[in-house]
Every structure is written in structure tokens, then in C-alpha cells.
Motif scaffolding. Structure first.
Motif, PDB file in Angstrom:
ATOM      1  N   UNK A 179      90.837  77.751  16.194  1.00 50.52           N
ATOM      2  CA  UNK A 179      92.174  78.288  16.330  1.00 50.52           C
ATOM      3  C   UNK A 179      92.700  77.808  16.040  1.00 50.52           C
ATOM      4  N   UNK A 180      93.207  77.139  15.486  1.00 48.61           N
ATOM      5  CA  UNK A 180      93.887  76.294  14.062  1.00 48.61           C
ATOM      6  C   UNK A 180      93.522  77.336  12.601  1.00 48.61           C
ATOM      7  N   UNK A 203      97.862  88.867  19.679  1.00 49.98           N
ATOM      8  CA  UNK A 203      98.046  87.990  20.754  1.00 49.98           C
ATOM      9  C   UNK A 203      96.694  87.783  21.191  1.00 49.98           C
ATOM     10  N   UNK A 204      96.030  88.643  21.658  1.00 45.38           N
ATOM     11  CA  UNK A 204      95.104  88.150  21.734  1.00 45.38           C
ATOM     12  C   UNK A 204      94.087  87.292  21.184  1.00 45.38           C
ATOM     13  N   UNK A 205      93.675  88.295  20.160  1.00 48.00           N
ATOM     14  CA  UNK A 205      92.876  86.389  19.252  1.00 48.00           C
ATOM     15  C   UNK A 205      92.863  85.492  19.023  1.00 48.00           C
ATOM     16  N   UNK A 206      94.519  84.713  19.240  1.00 52.31           N
ATOM     17  CA  UNK A 206      94.370  83.081  19.462  1.00 52.31           C
ATOM     18  C   UNK A 206      93.839  82.744  21.267  1.00 52.31           C
ATOM     19  N   UNK A 207      93.288  83.670  21.582  1.00 50.77           N
ATOM     20  CA  UNK A 207      92.529  82.754  22.653  1.00 50.77           C
ATOM     21  C   UNK A 207      91.222  83.651  23.344  1.00 50.77           C
ATOM     22  N   UNK A 208      90.905  84.083  22.008  1.00 53.46           N
ATOM     23  CA  UNK A 208      89.140  84.302  21.874  1.00 53.46           C
ATOM     24  C   UNK A 208      88.441  82.934  20.931  1.00 53.46           C
ATOM     25  N   UNK A 209      89.659  81.832  19.944  1.00 48.64           N
ATOM     26  CA  UNK A 209      89.145  80.913  19.397  1.00 48.64           C
ATOM     27  C   UNK A 209      88.167  79.909  20.121  1.00 48.64           C
ATOM     28  N   UNK A 210      86.886  79.846  20.540  1.00 47.80           N
ATOM     29  CA  UNK A 210      86.476  79.212  21.174  1.00 47.80           C
ATOM     30  C   UNK A 210      86.440  77.126  20.778  1.00 47.80           C
ATOM     31  N   UNK A 211      86.949  77.070  19.743  1.00 49.16           N
ATOM     32  CA  UNK A 211      87.301  75.694  19.573  1.00 49.16           C
ATOM     33  C   UNK A 211      89.229  75.016  19.003  1.00 49.16           C
ATOM     34  N   UNK A 215     100.635  78.019  22.092  1.00 45.16           N
ATOM     35  CA  UNK A 215     101.643  77.992  21.435  1.00 45.16           C
ATOM     36  C   UNK A 215     101.876  78.506  20.328  1.00 45.16           C
ATOM     37  N   UNK A 216     100.904  78.640  19.526  1.00 46.08           N
ATOM     38  CA  UNK A 216     100.360  79.158  18.329  1.00 46.08           C
ATOM     39  C   UNK A 216     100.718  80.808  18.260  1.00 46.08           C
ATOM     40  N   UNK A 217     100.013  81.621  19.579  1.00 46.59           N
ATOM     41  CA  UNK A 217     100.612  82.700  19.272  1.00 46.59           C
ATOM     42  C   UNK A 217     102.636  82.982  19.949  1.00 46.59           C
ATOM     43  N   UNK A 218     103.146  82.418  20.522  1.00 45.50           N
ATOM     44  CA  UNK A 218     104.421  82.401  20.852  1.00 45.50           C
ATOM     45  C   UNK A 218     105.181  82.238  18.872  1.00 45.50           C
ATOM     46  N   UNK A 240      87.880  87.164  13.056  1.00 43.72           N
ATOM     47  CA  UNK A 240      87.912  86.125  14.609  1.00 43.72           C
ATOM     48  C   UNK A 240      86.581  86.900  15.748  1.00 43.72           C
ATOM     49  N   UNK A 241      87.501  88.037  15.660  1.00 46.55           N
ATOM     50  CA  UNK A 241      86.328  88.398  16.814  1.00 46.55           C
ATOM     51  C   UNK A 241      84.689  88.566  16.027  1.00 46.55           C
TER      52      UNK A 241
END
Length: 218
Positions: free
Chosen positions: A88-89, A76-84, A21-24, A155-156
């Protein structure tokens, strides 16, 4: 004195649905906001520039369009590597801040590229053509590319902190190459990039203050 066994606390799964949702949402903000401010700057009779004599010494390297555009995949990939969810927020708030800050600057102080931009041949030339079809040579300062890179790098870096040192240095080197490409593709001048780096660092600091994880009560 006996010590009580530590209970196994289940680790929550990564917040992939919220990440999507955040990525979109932020992707739409970038595409529409950047495109509109770019067209608005192009319609102005006069634009500003931070181009200096030192920028004339920077060569044009067509091949660096590849690392330059690599950030568009990492974004866009970075949003999905946030562990918590809190991580992410925090990342999403920082991205929203840099996008809003850059777009506000693009409207209040429109900047344009004063150099004649070469059109290389081959595969690199095709990538340049696609890039320039999306954006006219405006929205120079602050560099949104550099500002977003700061947040993606951070983030990475957090994710890779427990990995082998060689992998972490590989990541730092890749980000350094992306940063170099902002000037060797002549997409930005040095002061544009510096302003973007400062904005990215400031946005990250604000996001950490706003999105601090809550301490458990008791």
C-alpha cells in the motif's frame, strides 16, 4: 534428520484503514492541485503543445469517454486491493510522485489543447460536459491519466497474478482501452501520453526502491 513443523504464521488483515487515509489524502491532492494548475495554465497568455501532424490522423471517438472516465473509479479502489501495508505504501508513494511531478510540469511548462474539441450528443456528451466543467483543455503534458494508469495497472496485475489467464488478459485489454481513450477523446496527444507513461514507470521504480520491505534480522 528430523524436520521441525512450520508454525502457522497468522496473515495480517488488509490495511483498509490506512488505505482509506491514503485515498483521501492523495485524492485531495489530485482534486485541489490539478484544479489549481489547470486554472493557472488557463490564465497564461501563451501555452505550449506537443501536438504533431501524426495526432491529426487520430479520430475522435465519443464512446471512449466511458473507458477514459473508468480510471476515475479504479483510482480510489486500487488502494484497497493492496494486500500488505508495504504494498500500500509503495503504491501511495508512487501515486504521490506522479501527481507531484505532473503538477510541477504543469506550472513550469503549461500546455494546452490546440484542437477544436467536439461536443457529442447523448450520454457520452453528458460525460464530456461534466469532464470539461471540472477542467479546461490544459495540463496536457505529461499525461497524468497515463501516468496513474501505469500504477493502477501494475497494482491490479500483482493481485491477479494467481488468477486465471483469461482474467489477467481481460485486465490488460481494459487498461489498453483506457490508454487508447486518452487520445481518441482528444484529451491528450501522443507525446503527452508517452511522457506520462515514462513518468509512471519511473515513479513506480523509485517507490519500489524507497519502500522495500525490511528483512527480518537473524
Amino acid at each position: 534428520m528430523r524436520t521441525l513443523p512450520v508454525a502457522n504464521v497468522p496473515v495480517p488483515p488488509p490495511p483498509w484503514r490506512e488505505a482509506l487515509l491514503w485515498m483521501l489524502l492523495l485524492g485531495a491532492m489530485f482534486i485541489h492541485g490539478y484544479s489549481w494548475t489547470n486554472q493557472w495554465a488557463a490564465s497564461q497568455a501563451q501555452t505550449h503543445t506537443l501536438h504533431g501532424r501524426w495526432d491529426d490522423a487520430i479520430p475522435f471517438w465519443a464512446w471512449t469517454i466511458w473507458p477514459y472516465l473508468a480510471l476515475n473509479l479504479l483510482y480510489p479502489l486500487t488502494f484497497f486491493i493492496c494486500p500488505t501495508r508495504s504494498a500500500l505504501r509503495r503504491h501511495a508513494v508512487a501515486i504521490a510522485l506522479v501527481q507531484a511531478g505532473c503538477m510541477l510540469a504543469f506550472v513550469c511548462w503549461p500546455t494546452g489543447n490546440i484542437r477544436h474539441l467536439p461536443q457529442p450528443d447523448g450520454a457520452s456528451g453528458l460525460l464530456f460536459a461534466q469532464l470539461r466543467a471540472f477542467e479546461a483543455p490544459f495540463n496536457m503534458a505529461p499525461s497524468l491519466h497515463a501516468a496513474v494508469l501505469v500504477l493502477v495497472w501494475q497494482a491490479w496485475r500483482q493481485v491477479l497474478r494467481t488468477e486465471a489467464a483469461a482474467l489477467r488478459w481481460l485486465w490488460h485489454g481494459a487498461c489498453g482501452l483506457i490508454l487508447l481513450s486518452t487520445v481518441t477523446t482528444w484529451q491528450h496527444d501522443l507525446l503527452d501520453v508517452l511522457a506520462g507513461l515514462l513518468l509512471g514507470a519511473l515513479a513506480g521504480l523509485i517507490a519500489r526502491c524507497v519502500c522495500r520491505p525490511r528483512r527480518p534480522v537473524g
